[in-house]
Design an enzyme around this catalytic site. Sequence first.
Site, PDB file in Angstrom:
ATOM      1  N   ASP A  71       0.847  -1.186   0.000  1.00 34.33           N
ATOM      2  CA  ASP A  71       0.000   0.000   0.000  1.00 34.33           C
ATOM      3  C   ASP A  71       0.884   1.238   0.000  1.00 34.33           C
ATOM      4  O   ASP A  71       1.798   1.354   0.831  1.00 34.33           O
ATOM      5  CB  ASP A  71      -0.924   0.022   1.224  1.00 34.33           C
ATOM      6  CG  ASP A  71      -2.120  -0.905   1.059  1.00 34.33           C
ATOM      7  OD1 ASP A  71      -2.183  -1.615   0.035  1.00 34.33           O
ATOM      8  OD2 ASP A  71      -2.989  -0.920   1.957  1.00 34.33           O
ATOM      9  N   HIS A 220       3.566  -2.113   3.874  1.00 33.32           N
ATOM     10  CA  HIS A 220       3.546  -0.681   3.566  1.00 33.32           C
ATOM     11  C   HIS A 220       4.965  -0.232   3.215  1.00 33.32           C
ATOM     12  O   HIS A 220       5.928  -0.574   3.920  1.00 33.32           O
ATOM     13  CB  HIS A 220       3.016   0.125   4.756  1.00 33.32           C
ATOM     14  CG  HIS A 220       1.560  -0.067   5.000  1.00 33.32           C
ATOM     15  ND1 HIS A 220       1.051  -1.150   5.674  1.00 33.32           N
ATOM     16  CD2 HIS A 220       0.482   0.684   4.635  1.00 33.32           C
ATOM     17  CE1 HIS A 220      -0.269  -1.060   5.723  1.00 33.32           C
ATOM     18  NE2 HIS A 220      -0.634   0.041   5.101  1.00 33.32           N
TER      19      HIS A 220
END
Length: 263
Positions: A71, A220
């Site tokens: 992400d 992430h």
Amino acid sequence: MNKITALTILVLLAISFICMSTVSANGYGWGYSKNSNHELPDIGKYKGMLDKYNAYYADDSGAKNIYLTFDNGYEQGYTDNILNVLKKHDVPATFFVTGHYVDSKPDLVKRMVDEGHIVGNHSYHHPDFSIMDKDAIKEELETLEDAVAEVSDQKEIKYLRPPRGMFNENTLKWSKELGYIHIFWSLAFIDWETNKQKGWKYAYDQIMDQIHPGAIMLLHTVSSDNAEALDHIINKLKKQGYSFKSLDDLVLKDQLPPALYGL
């Protein structure tokens, strides 16, 4: 404060509480029963909803496949390193980006596409889809898709990761109608707190403790731990017999008869 004013404030507070309760009741936050026995985690009632709308959280075939997803809401300086590691090992990934990311780092989005990775839709403004109507969701998704098309050779996006992991049956239904496939995850840990990084070994241990066949892994790119651990993780999992696949492989596998897949 007179009685009328006090009563008015109480009424407004009551209304606010009711509104907040209604909003929070509109959606679900993605979650699963975390385990360390290297098996697919249980997602309870969510399984039926995902199956109904052809959404994914893992590959349930039992094959030792791993699907790397990242992400990207903003850049912290580590995505280049992550891309270097993926290129070194010839491993595909999907990067779910927001509008802010595309606008601020178009060169990295272009590099993702140029190096054979998939860019996924994480919405333009990262709102909670579960409190939005279909038209508003459509605008979020199409605006992001247009932004990616402007800076790269990827002109369409078919994979969606809902902002904040929030969803409900309507958002699953509407997204499918708009041509998107929801991608959740079966392996993740708290890695996004940039001021609380604990060293690459921590990220490595978190992943290896939860790893299981068919994992869709959420990481992430703002995490320095992840950037430093990724090379170690890929090396170890390959030695354990895991293969790294793209989301296209996962979806194609489900669309073809078993006898034809892999031919």
